[in-house]
Design a protein around this motif. Structure first.
Motif, PDB file in Angstrom:
ATOM      1  N   SER A  49      68.516  70.561  31.474  1.00 20.75           N
ATOM      2  CA  SER A  49      68.284  69.696  30.317  1.00 20.75           C
ATOM      3  C   SER A  49      66.908  69.056  30.340  1.00 20.75           C
ATOM      4  CB  SER A  49      69.367  68.615  30.237  1.00 20.75           C
ATOM      5  OG  SER A  49      70.620  69.187  29.920  1.00 20.75           O
ATOM      6  N   ASN A  81      72.689  71.221  25.210  1.00 21.44           N
ATOM      7  CA  ASN A  81      72.318  70.254  24.188  1.00 21.44           C
ATOM      8  C   ASN A  81      71.778  71.008  22.988  1.00 21.44           C
ATOM      9  OD1 ASN A  81      69.263  70.587  24.695  1.00 21.44           O
ATOM     10  ND2 ASN A  81      70.044  70.017  26.725  1.00 21.44           N
ATOM     11  N   LYS A 111      74.672  75.530  25.044  1.00 20.84           N
ATOM     12  CA  LYS A 111      73.510  75.304  24.178  1.00 20.84           C
ATOM     13  C   LYS A 111      73.902  75.408  22.705  1.00 20.84           C
ATOM     14  CE  LYS A 111      72.319  80.117  25.124  1.00 20.84           C
ATOM     15  NZ  LYS A 111      71.344  80.999  25.777  1.00 20.84           N
ATOM     16  N   ALA A 134      65.078  67.805  15.281  1.00 19.17           N
ATOM     17  CA  ALA A 134      64.865  67.826  16.723  1.00 19.17           C
ATOM     18  C   ALA A 134      64.807  66.413  17.298  1.00 19.17           C
ATOM     19  CB  ALA A 134      63.581  68.587  17.053  1.00 19.17           C
ATOM     20  N   TYR A 178      75.075  61.810  23.022  1.00 21.07           N
ATOM     21  CA  TYR A 178      75.874  62.938  23.510  1.00 21.07           C
ATOM     22  C   TYR A 178      77.030  62.412  24.359  1.00 21.07           C
ATOM     23  CZ  TYR A 178      72.113  66.252  22.289  1.00 21.07           C
ATOM     24  OH  TYR A 178      71.181  67.014  21.635  1.00 21.07           O
ATOM     25  N   ARG A 216      67.406  64.628  20.134  1.00 25.03           N
ATOM     26  CA  ARG A 216      66.752  64.567  21.443  1.00 25.03           C
ATOM     27  C   ARG A 216      67.640  63.836  22.441  1.00 25.03           C
ATOM     28  NH1 ARG A 216      60.967  61.729  22.501  1.00 25.03           N
ATOM     29  NH2 ARG A 216      60.120  63.627  21.570  1.00 25.03           N
ATOM     30  N   LEU A 217      67.669  64.368  23.654  1.00 23.11           N
ATOM     31  CA  LEU A 217      68.414  63.725  24.731  1.00 23.11           C
ATOM     32  C   LEU A 217      67.829  62.360  25.055  1.00 23.11           C
ATOM     33  CD1 LEU A 217      68.680  66.858  27.010  1.00 23.11           C
ATOM     34  CD2 LEU A 217      70.674  65.576  26.191  1.00 23.11           C
ATOM     35  N   ASN A 232      65.366  68.856  26.326  1.00 21.40           N
ATOM     36  CA  ASN A 232      66.010  69.776  25.378  1.00 21.40           C
ATOM     37  C   ASN A 232      65.445  71.188  25.456  1.00 21.40           C
ATOM     38  OD1 ASN A 232      66.159  66.920  24.084  1.00 21.40           O
ATOM     39  ND2 ASN A 232      67.801  68.043  23.053  1.00 21.40           N
ATOM     40  N   ARG A 281      69.054  72.620  21.252  1.00 18.79           N
ATOM     41  CA  ARG A 281      67.773  73.162  21.703  1.00 18.79           C
ATOM     42  C   ARG A 281      66.704  73.003  20.624  1.00 18.79           C
ATOM     43  NH1 ARG A 281      68.382  77.043  25.859  1.00 18.79           N
ATOM     44  NH2 ARG A 281      70.103  76.404  27.201  1.00 18.79           N
ATOM     45  N   ASN A 282      65.540  73.547  20.889  1.00 18.26           N
ATOM     46  CA  ASN A 282      64.407  73.438  19.971  1.00 18.26           C
ATOM     47  C   ASN A 282      64.796  73.907  18.571  1.00 18.26           C
ATOM     48  OD1 ASN A 282      61.655  72.782  19.548  1.00 18.26           O
ATOM     49  ND2 ASN A 282      61.151  74.963  19.491  1.00 18.26           N
ATOM     50  N   LYS A 327      72.038  75.793  18.778  1.00 17.01           N
ATOM     51  CA  LYS A 327      70.755  76.155  18.173  1.00 17.01           C
ATOM     52  C   LYS A 327      70.793  76.005  16.649  1.00 17.01           C
ATOM     53  CE  LYS A 327      69.656  79.354  21.932  1.00 17.01           C
ATOM     54  NZ  LYS A 327      69.325  80.741  22.327  1.00 17.01           N
TER      55      LYS A 327
END
Length: 611
Positions: free
Chosen positions: A54, A154, A216, A180, A208, A184-185, A149, A156-157, A218
Motif C-alpha cells: 500500500s 485499495n 485492488k 484519486a 477504509y 487516497r489512503l 495507493n 489504485r491510480n 481500479k
C-alpha cells in the motif's frame, strides 16, 4: 462446483493477509513494525511485505540468478492520476532519482538506469536496493508525488484520457485527480515511516476498513471530444477492463454512465476468468463520488476475504448480478438511471501530433513503457533534453494507458525544433529501422527477471518476437500482447493475438481482442471443452503467430478487425486450420483443464443472463 467464492466472509475465515492488514488499523497504526522494517538492513518479507504494497513497494529479486545467489530488490510505484500533468521540473527530479537507484543490466545487457510507464499511468522504478529504499521514497516525495495507493488492497491510480483538448466534453483529467484524492489512503503513518516532513497532504485520507479492501480496486474515466464538429468517445483508458468505468453521456451534459465488474487477472489452476465491465446505470455529476463510495463499500462488505484469487469485484458483480448491485446501492441512498451506453469504440494510442489552437500535443511511442537508452533510441536522454529545453514554457507531460508519453502544450512555432530533438535521439526507430505499426500496436508487461509472480519473459521477449515478424507483417498493424503470467497486467486478451506465460518459456494463446475494445480474447476451446495451445515453447511463438496471421490474411479481406475475424470464424475453424499447418500441427494436442473451463463457462453464462 469449483467456482465458489466466500462472499461476506466471516472474520474467523479471513486469510493471513486480511489478518495482517487488520493489525495496521487501516494503515493508521504501526502495529506491524513497519518503521523498523523499512530502516533495518533485512529484506521485507512475509506480512510486512504484503502491507508495504500500500506504500507503493513490491518486494522482488533478480530471478535469472540461482536461488542461493538471489538478492532482494524493490519496485517502487508512483501513481499519477489521469497520467498527469507532470511538471518538467518534477520529471527532471524523477529522472535523477532513477539514475541513482535503478541501475541494472536486466534489459539491455549493460547497466542502464530506467523509468517504466504502466498501463495504469503509473511510473515504476525497478531494481531499488533495500539500503536505498527509504531515501528513494523520500526523494520521490520531494518531486511532489507520493507512492501511496501505488499497490495494495485499495483504490489504485485513477486512469483518464491523457489528451486534454479545448473541445472536450468534460474535464476528465481533473475528475480523475479528484477521485484519486478522494480515495487516497491515510498518509500519517506513511509520512512517519519514511520521516517525510510534508504538510497539507490530506493526512486523514479515505475511511477504509481496518483490513482495507479485499483486493485492488481500479477506476477509469473515458471522455468525449469534438471531432469535425461532433462529440465522439475517446476510450483510450479501456474503461470496461476496470472495476468501475465512468463515461460522460453525449447529449446529456453532467450525466455519466457507470460500468462495473471489469478485470483481466486470472489464476493458474483455478476457476477464474477475465471479464469486461457491464453497464450498471447513469448518475448525475453531483452524485458520482457518492456512487463510487457506495460501490467501494459494497465491495468491502461482500468481497471474498478468504481466497484472494476470488477477491476481485468482478466475481461479486458476475455472481450476484446487476440488479442485486442496484439494490445494494439503493440501500445506501444511491439511485441510478437507466443505462444509455452498452459499449464503447476506439482504443486510441495517441501517437503523433495533435494541434489545439496555438499549441501542439505530441504523443511518443515508448515500447512497453521502458524509458531507457537502448535499441529504440536514447529515450531517457531524450526525455531529459525535452524537459530541460521546455522548462518555463508551459509544456507538461502526460502518461498514456498505452505506456507512452504525451508532451503537451508545445508552442506551434517550436514543433519543428521538437521533432528535430526527438529525431536526433533516435526516436521512432529500433536498431536504425523505422518502428512498424505492429510494434506500435503491441504490448508486454515486465515479466522475468523482475516480477516475482511471473512465470516467464514478456518485456524481454516482445521486442524480439516483433523483430522476427515485422518484415512480413509489420504493416498489418495486428496487435500482439504478451504477459508473463495470468495476472495479465499488459491486458493481452485485448489484443488480436495474446500470449500469456504458463511456465518457464511456455505460453498459452488467447484470441479475439478487438481494436475497438468490444472483443475479449479467449483461449482455444473445442466443442468438448478441451484446450489447445496452452504450453507453447517460446521458440515456437513466432511460427504460431505467423500461422495465425496468415490464417487471417488468407480468409478475410484484410480490412476486417483481426480479433473480430478470430471470434467470427470460431475456435473449431482455427483448431482445424492449425492442425493442417505444418508450423503448428505437432502443437495441437488437446488438454483438459476442468477448473479453468468452469470459470470461462460461468462468465459466458453470466453474460447471457445480464444481456
Amino acid at each position: 462446483m469449483v467456482f465458489s467464492p466466500h462472499f461476506q466472509t466471516p472474520e474467523e475465515e479471513y486469510s493471513s493477509v486480511e489478518r495482517a492488514k487488520i493489525r495496521t488499523s487501516g494503515l493508521t497504526e504501526d502495529l506491524m513494525g513497519l518503521s523498523y522494517a523499512m530502516s533495518s538492513p533485512d529484506d521485507l518479507e512475509g506480512e510486512v511485505s504484503d502491507v508495504a504494497k500500500s506504500f507503493g513497494i513490491y518486494t522482488q529479486f533478480h530471478r535469472d540468478m540461482r536461488p542461493g545467489e538471489r538478492k532482494h530488490m524493490y519496485m517502487v510505484r508512483i501513481p499519477v492520476p489521469g497520467g498527469g500533468p507532470i511538471d518538467l521540473e518534477a520529471w527532471l527530479k524523477l529522472d535523477a532519482i532513477s539514475n541513482r537507484y535503478t541501475v541494472s543490466d536486466a534489459y539491455t545487457g549493460t547497466p542502464e538506469p530506467s523509468l517504466r510507464l504502466t498501463t495504469r499511468q503509473d511510473i515504476q522504478l525497478h531494481w531499488v536496493r533495500k539500503a536505498d529504499l527509504v531515501e528513494c521514497i523520500r526523494e520521490i516525495c520531494s518531486s511532489g508525488f507520493l507512492t501511496l495507493n501505488g499497490c495494495g488492497d485499495n483504490v489504485r491510480n485513477t486512469k483518464a484520457c491523457p489528451l486534454v483538448l479545448s473541445g472536450d466534453a468534460i474535464d476528465h483529467n481533473s475528475l480523475a485527480r479528484r477521485i484519486a484524492e478522494h480515495f487516497r489512503l491515510p498518509s500519517r503513518l506513511y509520512l512517519e515511516v519514511f520521516e517525510i516532513p510534508l504538510e497539507g497532504q490530506g493526512q486523514e485520507g479515505h475511511s477504509y476498513p481496518d483490513n482495507l479492501m479485499p483486493r485492488k480496486f481500479k477506476i477509469a474515466v473515458a471522455t468525449a471530444r469534438r471531432v469535425n464538429g461532433m462529440l465522439v468517445y475517446d476510450n483510450c483508458v479501456d474503461v470496461r477492463t476496470n472495476d468501475i468505468g465512468i463515461v460522460p453521456v453525449i447529449g446529456r451534459p453532467g450525466t455519466f454512465q457507470v460500468f462495473v465488474g471489469g478485470g483481466m487477472g486470472e489464476n493458474q489452476g483455478r476457476a477464474t476468468f477475465s471479464a469486461l465491465a457491464l453497464p450498471l446505470g447513469t448518475i448525475e455529476e453531483d452524485g458520482l463520488i457518492p456512487c463510487l463510495d457506495a460501490l467501494a463499500s459494497i465491495f468491502e462488505a461482500y468481497g471474498d476475504r478468504k481466497n484472494r484469487h476470488w477477491a476481485r469485484f468482478k466475481y461479486l458483480v458476475y455472481s450476484m448480478g446487476l440488479q442485486w448491485l442496484r439494490e445494494r446501492l439503493s440501500e445506501r441512498g444511491v439511485e441510478l438511471g437507466p443505462s444509455t451506453i452498452s459499449n464503447l469504440d476506439g482504443l486510441e494510442r495517441h501517437i503523433g501530433p495533435v494541434t489545439d489552437g496555438d499549441r501542439v500535443h505530441y504523443g511518443l511511442f515508448i515500447e512497453n513503457g521502458r524509458i531507457i537508452d537502448g535499441p529504440n533510441g536514447r529515450l531517457k536522454t531524450m526525455m531529459k533534453h525535452i524537459a530541460q529545453t521546455y522548462t518555463g514554457t508551459g509544456v507538461r507531460l502526460y502518461i498514456t494507458p498505452g505506456q507512452g508519453i504525451i508532451v503537451s502544450n508545445i508552442p506551434v512555432d517550436r514543433l519543428g525544433e521538437f521533432e528535430a530533438i526527438i529525431g536526433s535521439h533516435g526516436y521512432g526507430k529500433r536498431n536504425g529501422r523505422p518502428v512498424s505499426r505492429m510494434r506500435e500496436s503491441s504490448i508486454a508487461c515486465v515479466g522475468l527477471p523482475t516480477c516475482r509472480i511471473s512465470f516467464t519473459d514478456s518485456e524481454r521477449l516482445e521486442p524480439r518476437l516483433i523483430d522476427m515478424l515485422e518484415a512480413k507483417y509489420g504493416n498489418t498493424g495486428i496487435g500482439i500482447g504478451i504477459s508473463g503470467c495470468l495476472a495479465q497486467c499488459s491486458m493481452p486478451a485485448r489484443k488480436a493475438i495474446g500470449w500469456i506465460g504458463t511456465g518457464r518459456d511456455r505460453y498459452m494463446l488467447k484470441l479475439g481482442g478487438t481494436s475497438d475494445g468490444s472483443g475479449l480474447g479467449m483461449p482455444l476451446i473445442d466443442g468438448e471443452g478441451k484446450f489447445y495451445l496452452q504450453m507453447v515453447p517460446v521458440h515456437r511463438l513466432a511460427d504460431c503467430t505467423a500461422a495465425l496471421i496468415d490464417l487471417y490474411l488468407g480468409n478475410s479481406d484484410g480490412k476486417e478487425d483481426p480479433g473480430r475475424f478470430f471470434s467470427r470464424v470460431g475456435s473449431q475453424f482455427i483448431i482445424d486450420a492449425l492442425r493442417r499447418d505444418p508450423r503448428t500441427s505437432d502443437l495441437m494436442v488437446p488438454v483438459e483443464m476442468p477448473e479453468r473451463l468452469e470459470g470461462y463457462l460461468f462468465y459466458r453464462e453470466a453474460l447471457r443472463r445480464e444481456a
